[in-house]
Design an enzyme around this catalytic site. Sequence first.
Site, PDB file in Angstrom:
ATOM      1  N   GLY A   7       0.814  -1.226   0.000  1.00  0.00           N
ATOM      2  CA  GLY A   7       0.000   0.000   0.000  1.00  0.00           C
ATOM      3  C   GLY A   7       0.839   1.263   0.000  1.00  0.00           C
ATOM      4  O   GLY A   7       0.396   2.322   0.449  1.00  0.00           O
ATOM      5  N   GLY A   8       2.044   1.165  -0.567  1.00  0.00           N
ATOM      6  CA  GLY A   8       2.976   2.301  -0.534  1.00  0.00           C
ATOM      7  C   GLY A   8       2.634   3.441  -1.475  1.00  0.00           C
ATOM      8  O   GLY A   8       3.298   4.480  -1.446  1.00  0.00           O
ATOM      9  N   GLY A  10      -0.402   4.785  -1.405  1.00  0.00           N
ATOM     10  CA  GLY A  10      -1.498   5.507  -0.755  1.00  0.00           C
ATOM     11  C   GLY A  10      -0.981   6.659   0.090  1.00  0.00           C
ATOM     12  O   GLY A  10       0.205   7.028   0.038  1.00  0.00           O
ATOM     13  N   PHE A  11      -1.873   7.187   0.891  1.00  0.00           N
ATOM     14  CA  PHE A  11      -1.563   8.382   1.699  1.00  0.00           C
ATOM     15  C   PHE A  11      -0.434   8.108   2.710  1.00  0.00           C
ATOM     16  O   PHE A  11       0.643   8.717   2.643  1.00  0.00           O
ATOM     17  CB  PHE A  11      -2.860   8.815   2.391  1.00  0.00           C
ATOM     18  CG  PHE A  11      -2.703   9.791   3.510  1.00  0.00           C
ATOM     19  CD1 PHE A  11      -1.960  10.951   3.368  1.00  0.00           C
ATOM     20  CD2 PHE A  11      -3.347   9.557   4.731  1.00  0.00           C
ATOM     21  CE1 PHE A  11      -1.831  11.852   4.415  1.00  0.00           C
ATOM     22  CE2 PHE A  11      -3.240  10.451   5.773  1.00  0.00           C
ATOM     23  CZ  PHE A  11      -2.469  11.597   5.624  1.00  0.00           C
ATOM     24  N   ILE A  12      -0.648   7.157   3.609  1.00  0.00           N
ATOM     25  CA  ILE A  12       0.371   6.902   4.636  1.00  0.00           C
ATOM     26  C   ILE A  12       1.541   6.130   4.036  1.00  0.00           C
ATOM     27  O   ILE A  12       2.712   6.425   4.329  1.00  0.00           O
ATOM     28  CB  ILE A  12      -0.231   6.142   5.839  1.00  0.00           C
ATOM     29  CG1 ILE A  12      -1.384   6.948   6.446  1.00  0.00           C
ATOM     30  CG2 ILE A  12       0.837   5.869   6.900  1.00  0.00           C
ATOM     31  CD1 ILE A  12      -2.158   6.217   7.535  1.00  0.00           C
ATOM     32  N   GLY A  13       1.229   5.174   3.155  1.00  0.00           N
ATOM     33  CA  GLY A  13       2.291   4.357   2.558  1.00  0.00           C
ATOM     34  C   GLY A  13       3.320   5.200   1.820  1.00  0.00           C
ATOM     35  O   GLY A  13       4.529   4.936   1.902  1.00  0.00           O
ATOM     36  N   THR A 130      -5.505   0.739  13.035  1.00  0.00           N
ATOM     37  CA  THR A 130      -6.165   1.982  13.419  1.00  0.00           C
ATOM     38  C   THR A 130      -6.725   1.896  14.836  1.00  0.00           C
ATOM     39  O   THR A 130      -7.041   0.796  15.318  1.00  0.00           O
ATOM     40  CB  THR A 130      -7.317   2.265  12.425  1.00  0.00           C
ATOM     41  OG1 THR A 130      -8.187   3.246  12.967  1.00  0.00           O
ATOM     42  CG2 THR A 130      -8.169   1.017  12.165  1.00  0.00           C
ATOM     43  N   ASP A 131      -6.898   3.045  15.469  1.00  0.00           N
ATOM     44  CA  ASP A 131      -7.535   3.066  16.799  1.00  0.00           C
ATOM     45  C   ASP A 131      -9.039   2.794  16.689  1.00  0.00           C
ATOM     46  O   ASP A 131      -9.704   2.562  17.711  1.00  0.00           O
ATOM     47  CB  ASP A 131      -7.270   4.409  17.511  1.00  0.00           C
ATOM     48  CG  ASP A 131      -7.859   5.621  16.798  1.00  0.00           C
ATOM     49  OD1 ASP A 131      -8.348   5.477  15.653  1.00  0.00           O
ATOM     50  OD2 ASP A 131      -7.826   6.725  17.374  1.00  0.00           O
ATOM     51  N   GLU A 132      -9.579   2.803  15.450  1.00  0.00           N
ATOM     52  CA  GLU A 132     -11.027   2.583  15.307  1.00  0.00           C
ATOM     53  C   GLU A 132     -11.442   1.173  15.705  1.00  0.00           C
ATOM     54  O   GLU A 132     -12.619   0.914  15.945  1.00  0.00           O
ATOM     55  CB  GLU A 132     -11.464   2.883  13.865  1.00  0.00           C
ATOM     56  CG  GLU A 132     -11.206   4.328  13.504  1.00  0.00           C
ATOM     57  CD  GLU A 132     -11.721   4.717  12.130  1.00  0.00           C
ATOM     58  OE1 GLU A 132     -12.798   4.262  11.733  1.00  0.00           O
ATOM     59  OE2 GLU A 132     -11.018   5.493  11.458  1.00  0.00           O
ATOM     60  N   TYR A 155     -15.384  -1.220   8.114  1.00  0.00           N
ATOM     61  CA  TYR A 155     -13.940  -0.948   7.996  1.00  0.00           C
ATOM     62  C   TYR A 155     -13.220  -1.339   9.284  1.00  0.00           C
ATOM     63  O   TYR A 155     -12.236  -2.097   9.259  1.00  0.00           O
ATOM     64  CB  TYR A 155     -13.712   0.542   7.684  1.00  0.00           C
ATOM     65  CG  TYR A 155     -12.287   0.997   7.946  1.00  0.00           C
ATOM     66  CD1 TYR A 155     -11.228   0.529   7.158  1.00  0.00           C
ATOM     67  CD2 TYR A 155     -11.987   1.898   8.976  1.00  0.00           C
ATOM     68  CE1 TYR A 155      -9.914   0.930   7.413  1.00  0.00           C
ATOM     69  CE2 TYR A 155     -10.689   2.300   9.237  1.00  0.00           C
ATOM     70  CZ  TYR A 155      -9.650   1.815   8.447  1.00  0.00           C
ATOM     71  OH  TYR A 155      -8.359   2.210   8.708  1.00  0.00           O
ATOM     72  N   LYS A 159     -10.377  -4.322   9.949  1.00  0.00           N
ATOM     73  CA  LYS A 159      -9.033  -4.062  10.495  1.00  0.00           C
ATOM     74  C   LYS A 159      -8.840  -4.851  11.805  1.00  0.00           C
ATOM     75  O   LYS A 159      -7.751  -5.369  12.066  1.00  0.00           O
ATOM     76  CB  LYS A 159      -8.826  -2.567  10.746  1.00  0.00           C
ATOM     77  CG  LYS A 159      -8.772  -1.709   9.491  1.00  0.00           C
ATOM     78  CD  LYS A 159      -7.593  -2.020   8.584  1.00  0.00           C
ATOM     79  CE  LYS A 159      -6.254  -1.690   9.177  1.00  0.00           C
ATOM     80  NZ  LYS A 159      -5.150  -1.886   8.182  1.00  0.00           N
TER      81      LYS A 159
END
Length: 345
Positions: A7-8, A10-13, A130-132, A155, A159
């Site tokens: 997933g590199g 994407g946003f965080i990746g 995620t903390d979710e 989601y 996760k």
Amino acid sequence: MKVLVTGGSGFIGSAVALHLLGAGHEVVNLDRQTYAANPATEAELGKRPGYRLLAGDVADPAAVAAAFAQHRPEAVIHLAAESHVDRSIDGPMPFIATNVNGTAVLLEAARAYWNGLRDRDRFRLLHVSTDEVFGSLGAGGRFDEASPYRPNSPYAASKAAADHLARAWHATYGLPVVISNCSNNYGPRQFPEKLIPLMILNALAGRPLPIYGDGLQMRDWLHVEDHAAGLAALIERGRPGETYLLGGGGDIANLTVVRAVCDALDEVRPDGLGARRRLIRHVADRPGHDRRYAVDAGKMAVEIGWRPGVSFPEGLRRTVEWYLANEDWWGPLRAPWAERLGLAS
Ligand SMILES: NC(=O)c1ccc[n+]([C@@H]2O[C@H](COP(=O)([O-])OP(=O)(O)OC[C@H]3O[C@@H](n4cnc5c(N)ncnc54)[C@H](O)[C@@H]3O)[C@@H](O)[C@H]2O)c1
């Protein structure tokens, strides 16, 4: 180090890849190039020495096994995921396919590869979550590493399932897995369906700024470059079998965040029609919307020596400036974010 990042694109990746490349590591990026992978991000990464893209699906056993066999990574940072809660409400199955099955496929391929390594102690697989997964907090308290799992969206449930698989592959097979759970990220290169870039681009265009419900849902915000630095530290110093929580250390109401976006934009690019707060509109709340998340990142500080470095006002100003300066990045995207998603329940 040679690091396999999933997933590199994407946003965080992409922030993780840029951080690792900047520190002199090699990055092999296994990414399916979904809607969330912006070609402009890939073009930027592709210019960097030490970077390589493998376009492939993390849920495809042959593609993942080939990535390990051909590139022989010393560590894996697993970020590939379907990541937007509203999309998971309208269509949960892609979240199961990538987040659950994809994680299982990656763990199995990593196990086979790791079993054949001479120096098995050095290898790490960092599963990024995620903390979710912990559900919603009341008015007080913070999540920590002992918080029970209570996911509320498809989601978050997908996760949570992936976190359980990662934990079990360590407990059962001894695979050196580290798990991280992070709060909401913001910063450059985030697909504009997520709150902060959505509000920046809508406000810039003079479009309404939809606030779900009363807007008093509280979130802990971490700048993506702080998250990337924390993940890089975890592949070096994280202890196998352990979970680490990362967060920005404060919790802020969504409405406050959107007002801050309006004010930051007004300052750097004033709108002749008046203050952008006038564009704020309250709309129907997201079904199952968690009320409050907050993170105690004390274990990251004490054990890993990591602390967030970017304050929210500073990070938000930098993010607004990045979107203003990078229309080439977001301009070509069609605007699916203009439609309301996530009301399918
Ligand atoms: N964004 C946040 O605030 C946040 C916070 C905590 C944790 N996380 C986690 O961090 C990770 C990255 O989040 P993000 O916001 O960068 O997501 P993103 O949606 O911006 O990027 C996801 C990337 O994964 C790729 N991808 C999707 N399905 C794939 C598949 N089957 N095989 C290979 N690649 C695939 C996409 O092409 C994309 O490049 C996710 O695991 C997410 O759960 C995100």
